[in-house]
Design an enzyme around this catalytic site. Sequence first.
Site, PDB file in Angstrom:
ATOM      1  N   GLU A 199      13.054   5.337   8.775  1.00 58.39           N
ATOM      2  CA  GLU A 199      13.978   5.425   9.894  1.00 58.39           C
ATOM      3  C   GLU A 199      14.732   6.744   9.882  1.00 58.39           C
ATOM      4  OE1 GLU A 199      17.316   2.774  12.287  1.00 58.39           O
ATOM      5  OE2 GLU A 199      16.786   2.208  10.228  1.00 58.39           O
ATOM      6  N   PHE A 223       7.500  -5.864  11.246  1.00 63.45           N
ATOM      7  CA  PHE A 223       6.167  -5.915  10.652  1.00 63.45           C
ATOM      8  C   PHE A 223       5.110  -5.706  11.742  1.00 63.45           C
ATOM      9  CE2 PHE A 223       7.066  -8.764   6.682  1.00 63.45           C
ATOM     10  CZ  PHE A 223       7.692  -7.702   6.069  1.00 63.45           C
ATOM     11  N   HIS A 227      18.391   0.308  12.287  1.00 61.83           N
ATOM     12  CA  HIS A 227      17.721  -0.928  11.870  1.00 61.83           C
ATOM     13  C   HIS A 227      18.197  -1.265  10.460  1.00 61.83           C
ATOM     14  CE1 HIS A 227      14.746  -4.052  11.789  1.00 61.83           C
ATOM     15  NE2 HIS A 227      14.046  -3.475  10.825  1.00 61.83           N
ATOM     16  N   CYS A 281      10.586  -8.642  13.589  1.00 58.95           N
ATOM     17  CA  CYS A 281      12.022  -8.399  13.561  1.00 58.95           C
ATOM     18  C   CYS A 281      12.535  -7.703  14.810  1.00 58.95           C
ATOM     19  CB  CYS A 281      12.385  -7.566  12.333  1.00 58.95           C
ATOM     20  SG  CYS A 281      11.906  -8.333  10.775  1.00 58.95           S
ATOM     21  N   LYS A 287      23.416  -4.872   9.173  1.00 64.17           N
ATOM     22  CA  LYS A 287      22.793  -5.864   8.293  1.00 64.17           C
ATOM     23  C   LYS A 287      23.410  -5.865   6.897  1.00 64.17           C
ATOM     24  CE  LYS A 287      18.326  -5.778  10.720  1.00 64.17           C
ATOM     25  NZ  LYS A 287      18.638  -4.699  11.680  1.00 64.17           N
ATOM     26  N   HIS A 299      19.833  -9.883   7.268  1.00 62.20           N
ATOM     27  CA  HIS A 299      18.784  -9.660   8.268  1.00 62.20           C
ATOM     28  C   HIS A 299      18.511 -10.964   8.999  1.00 62.20           C
ATOM     29  CE1 HIS A 299      15.647  -8.000  10.520  1.00 62.20           C
ATOM     30  NE2 HIS A 299      14.929  -7.410   9.585  1.00 62.20           N
TER      31      HIS A 299
END
Length: 441
Positions: free
Chosen positions: A341, A425, A330, A193, A362, A367
């Site tokens: 985060e 990831f 994020h 991502c 998002k 996403h």
Amino acid sequence: MINILMRRIVITGIGALSPIGNSFRTTWEGVKSGLSGIGSITRFDASGLPWKMAGELKGFDAGAFLPAKEINRLDPFVQYAVAASLMAAEDAGLLKQPAVKEVEKIRRCEDKDSMASHINSPLVNAGVVIGSSRGGISTIERSLERARNSELRTSNFRLSPYIMPSTTISMAASYIALRLGIKGHCLGISNACASGANAVGEAFRMIKTGYLDLAIAGGTEAPICRLCIEGYGISGASARLKGDYNQPRPFSAERDGFVLAEGACVMVLEEYGHALKRGAAIYGEVAGYGNTTDACHMTQPDPDGEAMAIKKALEEAGLSPEDIGHISTHGTATRIGDIAETAALKTVFDNRASLIPSTAVKSMTGHMLAASGALEVGLALMSIRENIIPPTLNIGRKDPECDLNIADESRGAEINAAVSNSFGFGGVNAVIVLRDHISFS
């Protein structure tokens, strides 16, 4: 010898496709007003799945940017990248005519003279860096389904000879180079991502070190297929349908995952003096880039790794935590991701983490994987330019463990510098620090 400490990098053009709009400007206006691009999945029958929503593009016409023959040969993630790059090049004043008309003028790549005749010279030696997490996965899935159905009918079937080149992650960068006549550095990045933000950061790095003066960079993604929807769902990353509600809820106590989306965002990065010399309009400055890996877990984020990326980006930018007036998080709305985060931001900003105006885009776009990282950089630049913090939708009751200053409605704020976070990831972290190029001149 080039003094890399003195080279400044600015953004002079942005093109985008998102679930909110088919241009960057339309997307920004929608984001400011809190417009959601999330809706029911239409690309396939998702009736048997608990994940029924996605952020799909609406009314996108690939024919405005590519000939029909090429559309049939290219996976949508390449089509989106080409469209966004042409819009970015036009926005930056690098095309001699509107991007939608380029398809009528650009000949086949073998016709070098024709290609060179309509493209301004700065692009010839430019670079292209494009990120994608899933590449041509929808075309691969569709081809496998056709092959299986053909076997069941015992009829003849032949895979397309374009399936391998058109689904390769680097094809987005390569095809942009082909379309724009670019013959410099070309790189496809797949860093989960974070890919789109990494692409922007790597282009920034190449310009800063003097390898390039101009680069096309960003992210693109077309993952709305059963394999991705179900795959992310089974992993526990996606939001499940609850009654009639299946929306992303970053930092909410009720959050349970992200909603997958598609799109692209590509921007033109340029050395400051180079941009001034050709009279380009400037959105703002890319001042720092942090790229770290957690070395921790395949899917679970580590706050320490994220914090290190933010610190590195700030250090390169020559800014302190006190200089930051906005954080584009994020903010995927996964249970562990938002908490990690928050912890990372507290490590870097201490008590100011709960005071700096922040947003989670998002919540509106879904996403978009690699495309989100690049788009959020562009939107953070607009926040600096217009001194506006976009809202975060669907928060409801905020998670007390995520005690950030998340705007639940659009608000004004004085912003000279911003941080944009992208994590993926494998524990890959990409952080971009942006600033107003005028205030810091």
